[in-house]
Design a protein around this motif. Structure first.
Motif, PDB file in Angstrom:
ATOM      1  N   ASN A 107       0.822  -1.218   0.000  1.00  0.00           N
ATOM      2  CA  ASN A 107       0.000   0.000   0.000  1.00  0.00           C
ATOM      3  C   ASN A 107       0.857   1.270   0.000  1.00  0.00           C
ATOM      4  O   ASN A 107       0.518   2.267  -0.643  1.00  0.00           O
ATOM      5  N   ALA A 108       1.953   1.235   0.738  1.00  0.00           N
ATOM      6  CA  ALA A 108       2.851   2.389   0.785  1.00  0.00           C
ATOM      7  C   ALA A 108       4.273   1.919   0.487  1.00  0.00           C
ATOM      8  O   ALA A 108       5.106   1.760   1.395  1.00  0.00           O
ATOM      9  N   PRO A 109       4.578   1.680  -0.789  1.00  0.00           N
ATOM     10  CA  PRO A 109       5.897   1.127  -1.134  1.00  0.00           C
ATOM     11  C   PRO A 109       7.037   2.090  -0.839  1.00  0.00           C
ATOM     12  O   PRO A 109       6.908   3.304  -1.024  1.00  0.00           O
ATOM     13  N   PHE A 110       8.131   1.543  -0.339  1.00  0.00           N
ATOM     14  CA  PHE A 110       9.342   2.311  -0.031  1.00  0.00           C
ATOM     15  C   PHE A 110       9.000   3.532   0.827  1.00  0.00           C
ATOM     16  O   PHE A 110       9.332   4.675   0.495  1.00  0.00           O
ATOM     17  N   TYR A 111       8.312   3.251   1.888  1.00  0.00           N
ATOM     18  CA  TYR A 111       7.817   4.304   2.779  1.00  0.00           C
ATOM     19  C   TYR A 111       8.960   5.221   3.233  1.00  0.00           C
ATOM     20  O   TYR A 111      10.008   4.768   3.706  1.00  0.00           O
ATOM     21  N   GLY A 112       8.753   6.518   3.059  1.00  0.00           N
ATOM     22  CA  GLY A 112       9.728   7.506   3.502  1.00  0.00           C
ATOM     23  C   GLY A 112      10.806   7.812   2.483  1.00  0.00           C
ATOM     24  O   GLY A 112      11.564   8.775   2.657  1.00  0.00           O
ATOM     25  N   ALA A 113      10.891   6.996   1.413  1.00  0.00           N
ATOM     26  CA  ALA A 113      11.932   7.223   0.407  1.00  0.00           C
ATOM     27  C   ALA A 113      11.478   8.271  -0.597  1.00  0.00           C
ATOM     28  O   ALA A 113      10.289   8.406  -0.892  1.00  0.00           O
TER      29      ALA A 113
END
Length: 667
Positions: A107-113
């Motif tokens: 749902n939120a891929p590579f969160y924060g990147a």
């Protein structure tokens, strides 16, 4: 150009483009490789998208809408030119690609990147197509050489999706690039690729044309060479692999399974030709060690080679194959000498005389024509089998997209071999008494009679007519079989042959074969029209049934022609049926109009739509990849065979125009 020259050329070109485009050498090398794969047909259009975050890595991606394949690519350049890469390194790269794919589905891929627009497009495509994708192909591309001791390619099924893991190293790209540009010269560097030298004995004979050697070829190396080059290794062999169910091939399999150490003693070995061999240290003048072979061709023993390659689940290091190598020194007569060697070499299985025609100039010309001719009804091709077993062998050597595309392009019911071509050409030349003889005699007689004068007409029309005659033959044969249920197959075959020759005779070869080619079926009503001819021939042959070979004699045909001269009414009826069918044929169906309209859009327009869609953001990533696929002309001709695909293409073009796309390109 050997593999070192190829790698140096690729690197130099990529370096220049990286300087010009202000990009990294890795990106430009990856682009070079992906272009080769696209030209070869392994992939469709692609998007460069470099990304690395923790365990996830990506270099490029692609989506094949027709097959619902998602392709992800990761390129790696070793520290040294064509450096060695271990199988552990390969699996590490696979894990990086797999991680990117799995993370993109969250749902939120590579969160924060921080993700740029190219990476976001790749992630959106993966999400957008997740419910449609049938196969995900993870490609590891490298400028190095992967350890060949074990195969790095494998597949697994996860949640009903097949995931293929495939490695393309510099050796694979070198081979594919050579095939793309028609350079199929095979160079085997045993030290570079296998870290071994091949033991051999030199035949002490002062021969100005040939240097002869007797080598001992390890089975595991022979299998790897065959699996890398496939049919290119046997271009001068009179036939291709006849599968494991052949009696001799079954015995080879049994020896490999049960007594591999006895293979050298049990097997007759293989015969090969080459243009040049190089030797390394450690041997003598009479017993040197071969380190490199240039233009290797297996001219005899192809069954042995292919069977060994098909047995790689067993330990082939214990298998040793006797190998006779003839190095041709007379370059001017190279082809002639190779053919003589192929013809004269002893074979482990029976070789038909017609097999030796497989490399002849006329057959090569017909083979080339068959690859270009797309029949207009279903937009497929008719496969010409120049060598026995060629179709099955080529299909067996393909995987994934290549295999699917081959099946779509060449349906298995659309194969014509050289024996059938000879029969059809002979009966249309009004020589049914020859066409009724054995396949071997018909084939040898027909091709032996060809010369420059009577082969001037061997072109597209000739091949189309052969296909049309094949369809006409089958229709007439089945019609006779149903109408005369008590007749046996061989007799029906004779009637069919004489019927088609009779059609050629009474119409003076003006029968409309082009209609059959265009529609892939015979004219409506033609079978009823020729029924009197069939009845006449049946009676004519039956009367002389007590003379076993009467139908193979020209007298039979001469006497039948006298009877055919009294069938003017049938001649005019055939003419009328052909004219009516031709008029009907000129009315294109709605589906054909849609397909033709899609094909008529120039590749440059599709390319412009793709660039416009990317610039404005009015087309999704999947739509832009579709457009990129349409812009490749040869691929568009293949995919627009399907009317639904053609409709979607036209709808996409209309969408672009309605949103403001316009061009001054002339249609």
């Amino acid at each position: 150009m050997d593999i070192k020259d190829f790698s140096a050329k690729i690197f130099s070109s990529a370096f220049s483009e990286s300087q010009h485009n202000n990009t990294s050498i890795e990106i430009e090398l990856a682009r070079k490789y992906l272009d080769i794969m696209s030209k070869y047909g392994e992939i469709v259009s692609y998007e460069i998208c470099p990304f690395k975050k923790n365990h996830a890595s990506l270099t490029a991606y692609s989506y094949n809408e027709e097959l619902d394949y998602l392709d992800l690519f990761l390129f790696y350049k070793p520290t040294s030119i064509i450096g060695k890469i271990s199988i552990d390194d390969v699996h590490e790269k696979y894990d990086s690609l797999n991680y990117f794919y799995r993370e993109s589905l969250r749902n939120a891929p590579f969160y924060g990147a921080s993700l740029n627009c190219e990476v976001k497009s790749a992630i959106n495509l993966i999400k957008e197509t997740k419910d449609k994708v049938k196969r995900v192909r993870l490609y590891f591309l490298t400028y190095g050489i992967v350890d060949s001791s074990s195969s790095p390619d494998f597949s697994e099924v996860i949640e009903n999706v097949t995931i293929d893991y495939m490695t393309w190293d510099i050796t694979r790209f070198y081979r594919i690039n050579s095939l793309n540009y028609g350079d199929t010269t095979i160079e085997i560097d045993f030290l570079l690729n296998f870290k071994k030298k091949i033991q051999c004995l030199r035949v002490e004979d002062e021969n100005p044309k040939i240097d002869a050697y007797f080598a001992i070829m390890p089975g595991d190396i022979l299998a790897k060479i065959y699996n890398q080059y496939k049919q290119s290794l046997m271009e001068n062999n009179v036939r291709l692999y006849l599968q494991k169910n052949n009696n001799v091939n079954r015995q080879i399999c049994k020896t490999i399974k049960e007594r591999p150490e006895m293979f050298f003693s049990f097997n007759n070995g293989i015969s090969a030709t080459a243009k040049q061999v190089e030797f390394g240290s450690g041997g003598s003048k009479t017993a040197p060690f071969i380190t490199k072979i240039k233009d290797l061709q297996i001219v005899n023993g192809g069954q042995t080679t292919a069977t060994i390659a098909a047995m790689q689940e067993y330990d082939l290091s214990k298998v040793f194959v006797p190998m006779k190598i003839s190095v041709i020194k007379d370059s001017e007569k190279y082809s002639e000498i190779v053919k003589d060697i192929s013809t004269s070499a002893n074979s482990q299985t029976a070789v038909k005389r017609s097999d030796f025609l497989s490399g002849d100039e006329y057959l090569l010309r017909i083979d080339s024509i068959s690859k270009q001719e797309i029949e207009p009804y279903s937009k497929t091709k008719w496969y010409f089998e120049r060598k026995r077993g060629q179709y099955k062998n080529e299909l067996m050597n393909l995987l994934g997209y290549d295999k699917t595309l081959f099946n779509v392009t060449y349906p298995k019911n659309q194969i014509i071999d050289k024996s059938e071509l000879a029969k059809l050409a002979t009966l249309w030349d009004m020589k049914p008494y020859i066409a009724c003889k054995s396949k071997e005699i018909v084939t040898i007689t027909y091709f032996s009679s060809l010369n420059e004068e009577n082969t001037a007409n061997i072109g597209s029309i000739f091949y189309r007519n052969i296909v049309s005659l094949h369809l006409l033959y089958n229709e007439i044969y089945n019609y006779i079989k149903n109408d005369y249920p008590r007749l046996f197959g061989t007799y029906i075959n004779r009637i069919t042959i004489y019927t088609i020759s009779s059609i050629a005779y009474i119409t003076e070869k003006q029968f409309d074969l082009s209609y059959i080619w265009t529609n892939q079926k015979v004219q409506d009503g033609i079978l009823k029209t020729i029924k009197p001819i069939i009845s006449l021939i049946h009676k004519h042959l039956y009367v002389y049934n007590y003379q076993p070979n009467y139908y193979k004699d020209s007298t039979c045909w001469d006497e039948l022609k006298e009877k055919l001269n009294n069938m003017e009414d049938v001649k005019y009826t055939i003419k009328n049926v052909c004219e009516q069918s031709l008029a009907l044929n000129n009315r294109l169906s709605e589906e054909e109009k849609i397909i033709n309209k899609a094909i008529s859009t120039p590749a440059a327009v599709w390319k412009a739509i793709g660039e416009w869609g990317k610039k404005t953001g009015n087309l999704s990533m999947a739509e832009r990849l579709r457009v990129a696929n349409y812009s490749i002309r040869y691929r568009a001709l293949e995919i627009f065979k399907n009317v639904n695909t053609a409709k979607r293409a036209l709808e996409l073009e209309e969408k672009a125009r309605s949103l403001g796309f316009s061009t001054d390109i002339e249609m």
